[in-house]
Write an enzyme that holds these catalytic residues in place. Sequence first.
Site, PDB file in Angstrom:
ATOM      1  N   LYS A 127       1.097  -1.014  -0.173  1.00 18.96           N
ATOM      2  CA  LYS A 127       0.153  -0.205  -0.059  1.00 18.96           C
ATOM      3  C   LYS A 127       0.876   1.185  -0.040  1.00 18.96           C
ATOM      4  CE  LYS A 127      -3.979  -1.688   2.737  1.00 18.96           C
ATOM      5  NZ  LYS A 127      -4.319  -1.021   3.453  1.00 18.96           N
ATOM      6  N   HIS A 130       1.867   6.885   2.983  1.00 24.19           N
ATOM      7  CA  HIS A 130       1.067   7.844   3.002  1.00 24.19           C
ATOM      8  C   HIS A 130       1.855   8.643   3.747  1.00 24.19           C
ATOM      9  CE1 HIS A 130      -1.451   6.774   6.378  1.00 24.19           C
ATOM     10  NE2 HIS A 130      -1.851   5.969   5.894  1.00 24.19           N
ATOM     11  N   HIS A 133       2.047   8.037   7.658  1.00 17.76           N
ATOM     12  CA  HIS A 133       3.749   6.901   7.816  1.00 17.76           C
ATOM     13  C   HIS A 133       5.084   8.144   7.390  1.00 17.76           C
ATOM     14  CE1 HIS A 133       0.997   4.339   5.978  1.00 17.76           C
ATOM     15  NE2 HIS A 133       0.803   3.588   7.555  1.00 17.76           N
TER      16      HIS A 133
HETATM   17  N1  ARG Z   1       0.200  -0.660  10.003  1.00 18.90           N
HETATM   18  C1  ARG Z   1      -0.438   0.860   9.967  1.00 18.90           C
HETATM   19  C2  ARG Z   1      -0.905   1.518   9.504  1.00 18.90           C
HETATM   20  O1  ARG Z   1      -0.325   2.047   8.584  1.00 18.90           O
HETATM   21  C3  ARG Z   1       0.145   1.471  11.158  1.00 18.90           C
HETATM   22  C4  ARG Z   1       0.804   0.270  12.432  1.00 18.90           C
HETATM   23  C5  ARG Z   1       1.225   1.454  13.877  1.00 18.90           C
HETATM   24  N2  ARG Z   1       1.550   0.689  15.543  1.00 18.90           N
HETATM   25  C6  ARG Z   1       0.242  -0.612  15.939  1.00 18.90           C
HETATM   26  N3  ARG Z   1       1.853  -1.041  16.517  1.00 18.90           N
HETATM   27  N4  ARG Z   1      -0.103  -0.360  15.068  1.00 18.90           N
HETATM   28  O2  ARG Z   1      -1.686   2.004  10.109  1.00 18.90           O
END
Ligand code: ARG
Length: 565
Positions: A127, A130, A133
């Site tokens: 993905k 964005h 991130h």
């Molecule tokens: N991969 C998730 C996202 O893009 C964020 C992860 C954040 N960290 C966690 N431990 N939940 O939304």
Amino acid sequence: MSSKLKLYIGRKIVDCLHKSTKISPIQLQPLIHVGNPKEKSKIELNLPLNILETSLGITNVNEILKIHPDDIIKSVQLVRDRANRKLSFEIDRNIFIKDVIENCSYPEINFKPKNIVVEYSSPNIAKPFHYGHLRSTIIGGFLSNLNMFVKNNVTRLNYLGDWGTQFGFIQVGVQDLNYNLDHLKQDPIKLLYQCYVHANKLAETDASVQDRARSEFQKLEQGSEEELVRWRQILEFTKGELVKTYARLGITFDEYNSESMYSQKDIRNVIEIMRNKNILKEQNDGRIVAEVGIDKVVTVIKSDGSTLYLSRDIAAAIDRYNKYKFDRMYYVVGNDQSDHFYALKSILHKMDMPWADRLVHVKFGKIRGMSSRKGTSVFLKDILDECRELVIKRQIESPTTKVPITDQETSDVLGVSCVVINDLKQRRQRDYEFDWDKVLQVKGDTGIKLQYTHCRLHSLEENTGILPAKQCDPAVLIEDEATELVKALAKFQDILYASGEQLEACLLVTYLFHLCNHISKALKLLRIKGTNPEVASQRLLLFVTAREVLKNGISILGVKPLKKM
Ligand code: ARG
């Protein structure tokens, strides 16, 4: 400045107070700050009275006013400015200046290092990376650097999203577009994204695609070996490409973890603990839910037995505690996941994990309008490429450029500086508008200003042909511009402390912009060429110290300080 002067004042204060007031100089030290008196040549260290009274319960302020002046403290006064009252200690200028120049750029470490885990960036494979991130990467990088700088033990962790029904869609896309591993290896992030978009398009007109995706994911979750091996391979390719892009941002990680480490079979004992603590309830439809707060339930296991984002996070937190015994674990994730982290902490509390309070959700706002000028692609690599191109264009137009324009690395660093500083100068939780023109401004508070000032100081050191003095002689640095610059340098450690407490990089960024202004003023007035060598070498020592502070500050923000631009 060092803590020596502050501790000296702290000790004097403690000596004046009644023996019954149990306060140590170390408690007072972080409350003492460099003031900005009207008379520029004066040095004041201030202590706000309201904190003394409310948090420390000191009411006999008049006793403190009786401190006898000595070589260091010239006078003590009670000062009112507007609603604030403070104790103001006038300090001997020469002692102060020498102390600052010799001690300001690196912290004194007088505490036991803490174990800090910073989880940041954490994109989802296949993905787009964005804005969320990007902000997480920048803010998390800063937090890690800051903790490293003060000598804590830091683990930088990237937790890749690679699990959940949505990843079934990618599998469908990969099959439908006939991609094999060799194809995917070439350009994993873009191709996988293409597969994801393709499968979602198919699903719009064909209802069976949803089921196919679900069953593909179930195959994975139930641990079909062959599927898993392939999945892990795809994960590796993606990681490889991410590592390259992160390198351009100056970002590295100690660990790459992923949600797939905490799939159905891996978290059975975690579910068991929850069951034993009576947190779980089975619903009629087969879901298993947990109560969070009062009257609110969240699903932790789906009716088909598969895990959810939340259950994987519970398992991950426990796993990380066992591995790192952290004193703090920061999750650098956007505001929109507040409920998720609230639920996570609440469940860990109910599971009686004594460390549940050590988890901190470092939330941040949105960036509006972030897309590439050429279109809507939001891959990190595209943003960085575009930024570099725009920087090169500006370097060509600028008459002061010193490096060959073909030096892509410099342009890359400049581009990254601009994007990073533009982000970190905002208050973390506020949303902000992304505007290329503002980001890349040469005049104004941008990454370019910080880099430009650093380069100026660097070339001064290289080109004056003299060496900085080995020891500071404050009597030679008599001009107000020198005193003002020293006062600004003295604040560096305080600012780092405040940034760390409030988890706000903007305090450091704003400070560095101010520092640059003081440096420019001092550079204009305190000439080195053609000055008597004794004075010149003292001035150079001052500028070397300023460069060191600027360099450390810029590096903590996650930007590589340039020597030429
Ligand atoms: N991969 C998730 C996202 O893009 C964020 C992860 C954040 N960290 C966690 N431990 N939940 O939304």
